[in-house]
Design a protein around this motif. Sequence first.
Motif, PDB file in Angstrom:
ATOM      1  N   UNK A   1       0.828  -1.218   0.000  1.00 19.10           N
ATOM      2  CA  UNK A   1       0.000   0.000   0.000  1.00 19.10           C
ATOM      3  C   UNK A   1       0.862   1.269   0.000  1.00 19.10           C
ATOM      4  N   UNK A   2       0.373   2.300  -0.685  1.00 23.68           N
ATOM      5  CA  UNK A   2       1.110   3.551  -0.825  1.00 23.68           C
ATOM      6  C   UNK A   2       0.358   4.696  -0.158  1.00 23.68           C
ATOM      7  N   UNK A   3       1.090   5.757   0.118  1.00 24.45           N
ATOM      8  CA  UNK A   3       0.462   7.023   0.449  1.00 24.45           C
ATOM      9  C   UNK A   3       0.051   7.630  -0.889  1.00 24.45           C
ATOM     10  N   UNK A   4      -1.238   7.715  -1.156  1.00 26.25           N
ATOM     11  CA  UNK A   4      -1.747   8.110  -2.468  1.00 26.25           C
ATOM     12  C   UNK A   4      -2.181   9.574  -2.442  1.00 26.25           C
ATOM     13  N   UNK A   5      -1.673  10.355  -3.399  1.00 20.48           N
ATOM     14  CA  UNK A   5      -1.986  11.778  -3.528  1.00 20.48           C
ATOM     15  C   UNK A   5      -2.708  11.993  -4.856  1.00 20.48           C
ATOM     16  N   UNK A   6      -3.740  12.851  -4.870  1.00 21.99           N
ATOM     17  CA  UNK A   6      -4.428  13.167  -6.104  1.00 21.99           C
ATOM     18  C   UNK A   6      -4.896  14.607  -6.125  1.00 21.99           C
ATOM     19  N   UNK A   7      -4.770  15.246  -7.280  1.00 20.52           N
ATOM     20  CA  UNK A   7      -5.238  16.622  -7.464  1.00 20.52           C
ATOM     21  C   UNK A   7      -6.312  16.643  -8.533  1.00 20.52           C
ATOM     22  N   UNK A   8      -7.461  17.269  -8.230  1.00 18.48           N
ATOM     23  CA  UNK A   8      -8.505  17.507  -9.204  1.00 18.48           C
ATOM     24  C   UNK A   8      -8.993  16.203  -9.827  1.00 18.48           C
ATOM     25  N   UNK A   9      -8.838  16.032 -11.144  1.00 17.83           N
ATOM     26  CA  UNK A   9      -9.178  14.748 -11.774  1.00 17.83           C
ATOM     27  C   UNK A   9      -8.474  13.615 -11.047  1.00 17.83           C
ATOM     28  N   UNK A  10      -7.196  13.818 -10.728  1.00 21.88           N
ATOM     29  CA  UNK A  10      -6.452  12.803  -9.994  1.00 21.88           C
ATOM     30  C   UNK A  10      -7.027  12.535  -8.615  1.00 21.88           C
ATOM     31  N   UNK A  11      -7.713  13.532  -8.036  1.00 24.90           N
ATOM     32  CA  UNK A  11      -8.380  13.332  -6.755  1.00 24.90           C
ATOM     33  C   UNK A  11      -9.570  12.397  -6.889  1.00 24.90           C
ATOM     34  N   UNK A  12     -10.340  12.559  -7.973  1.00 21.69           N
ATOM     35  CA  UNK A  12     -11.462  11.652  -8.235  1.00 21.69           C
ATOM     36  C   UNK A  12     -10.949  10.244  -8.512  1.00 21.69           C
ATOM     37  N   UNK A  13      -9.891  10.146  -9.312  1.00 18.25           N
ATOM     38  CA  UNK A  13      -9.293   8.853  -9.624  1.00 18.25           C
ATOM     39  C   UNK A  13      -8.794   8.172  -8.351  1.00 18.25           C
ATOM     40  N   UNK A  14      -8.095   8.920  -7.508  1.00 17.78           N
ATOM     41  CA  UNK A  14      -7.538   8.363  -6.274  1.00 17.78           C
ATOM     42  C   UNK A  14      -8.635   7.942  -5.305  1.00 17.78           C
ATOM     43  N   UNK A  15      -9.732   8.700  -5.270  1.00 14.59           N
ATOM     44  CA  UNK A  15     -10.865   8.315  -4.432  1.00 14.59           C
ATOM     45  C   UNK A  15     -11.408   6.960  -4.855  1.00 14.59           C
ATOM     46  N   UNK A  16     -11.545   6.770  -6.167  1.00 13.72           N
ATOM     47  CA  UNK A  16     -12.060   5.488  -6.663  1.00 13.72           C
ATOM     48  C   UNK A  16     -11.085   4.358  -6.354  1.00 13.72           C
ATOM     49  N   UNK A  17      -9.798   4.600  -6.533  1.00 19.18           N
ATOM     50  CA  UNK A  17      -8.801   3.568  -6.224  1.00 19.18           C
ATOM     51  C   UNK A  17      -8.886   3.178  -4.749  1.00 19.18           C
TER      52      UNK A  17
END
Length: 396
Positions: A119-135
Motif C-alpha cells: 500500500x502507498x500514500x496516495x496523492x491526487x489533485x482535481x481529476x487525480x483526486x477523483x481517480x484516487x478516491x475510486x482507487x
Amino acid sequence: MSSTELPFVPATNVLPKVAAVRVAEGERLRSVGLPGITLTVRSRPPAREGLPPALYVHGLGGSSQNWSALMQELEAVVDGEAVDLPGFGDSPPPDDGDYSITAHARAVIRYLDASGRGPVHLFGNSLGGAVSTRVAAVRPDLVRTLTLVSPALPEIRVQRTAVPTALLALPGVTALFARLSRDWTAEQRVRGVMALCYGDPARVSPEGFRHAVEEMERRQQLPYFWDAMTRSARGIVNAYTLGGQHALWRQAERVLAPTLLVYGGRDQLVGYRMAQKAARAFRDSRLLSLPDAGHVAMMEYPETVARAFGELLASRGELAGAAVESGSDGVSEGAAVVPGSDGVPEGAHVVPGSDGVPEGAAGVSGTGGVPEGVDGVLGSGDGSGGGAVESSSAGS
C-alpha cells in the motif's frame, strides 16, 4: 463513425517526435509497459532507504511535473513516484481510447499491482483526486493514506469560471476552441491557465513560467493532446452522473484510509465550500483550508501541504523519526503546524474536531465548480508561505 465521435488516435509508433519532457534535478523518468497502456513514471530518490512508498496522480491537462515541488518537500518522509496518466505528460494514449475515471483508476491500480509498491500514500489533485478516491474505495489494500488536493467530486452548483472547462466535454467544442485559439502564443495560453488555476499567479517564478511555456509548446505538437483533454473532461462529467455504488460521493464514504483534504479559497474550478461535504463524507479525515490558494495548492504552498501531511502521519505514529523539510526546520513526530515557522503562513492554527471550512476563512466565492482546469502546464511556485491557513481534523 458518427459525426459526434472523436477520431481515432494514431498508434504511438507513428506519433511525431517532440521535444523531450523536462526532468528536474534529482528526478528520474522511466517508462512502464502494462496491458493496454504505457505509463511514464517520475521518481525522486528518497533521502534514505526504507521509507514508505507514495504515488502522486495529477489533474486534467496535468502531468507528473505538477508534483515536483511537493515530492522534493517529502523526500525525507516517503519514497515518492508521480505517474503521467495515459495521454498526458509523457505517457502515450491508451490503446482503447478510454479516458474515463474508471479507466484512469484502472491504470493506477495496474501500475501498483505490477510494481508491488502498495500500500502507498496516495496523492491526487482535481481529476487525480477523483481517480484516487475510486482507487482507495475499490482497492483499500493498495492505499495507506489518501491526500486529495481540490478533488473533482460532483457538485450541483457550478462556478461560472468552471463552465468553459466543463464545455470541453461537449461534441465539437474542442474543435471550435482549437480554431478560435490557433493564433494564441504558448505564453498567452500559459498565462490564461495560470490565471485560472493559481490563487496568485505572481507566485510562479520566472523560471517556472519559462518551463511551463516550453511544456505547452511541446504538448501542442502532440496530435492527441486535445483528444485526451476532451475525452477526460467527458469522463469527469459522466462520472458526476453515475449513481449507486459507482457514485463518487458513495465511494468517498467507503474509503477506509486516513484522508487529508486540501481546499483553496480562490479555487475557480472546485468549490471551496465543498470542503464541508468532503470532510463529512471521508470517515477519517483532516482538512487543510488555504484561503489564498487556488486549484493547485501543492504547487503554490508545497511546504504547507507537506507539513499537513507530516501531521497526518505523526497523528498515527507513522513518521518514524523522519522530518518534513522546510529550510532548516521540519515537522518531526508528534509536532504540530506552528504559525510563523518556515513554510507556514502567519495565522495558521489547528482546530481539532471541526468538520468543515473554518469560520472566517477568506476568499470564498461561489459554491460550485466542475471538472478541473488545464492544470498541467504550470511551473512550480516559489514555495513560500503566504495568506491565512486554517487546518482542522474531521471524521464522520
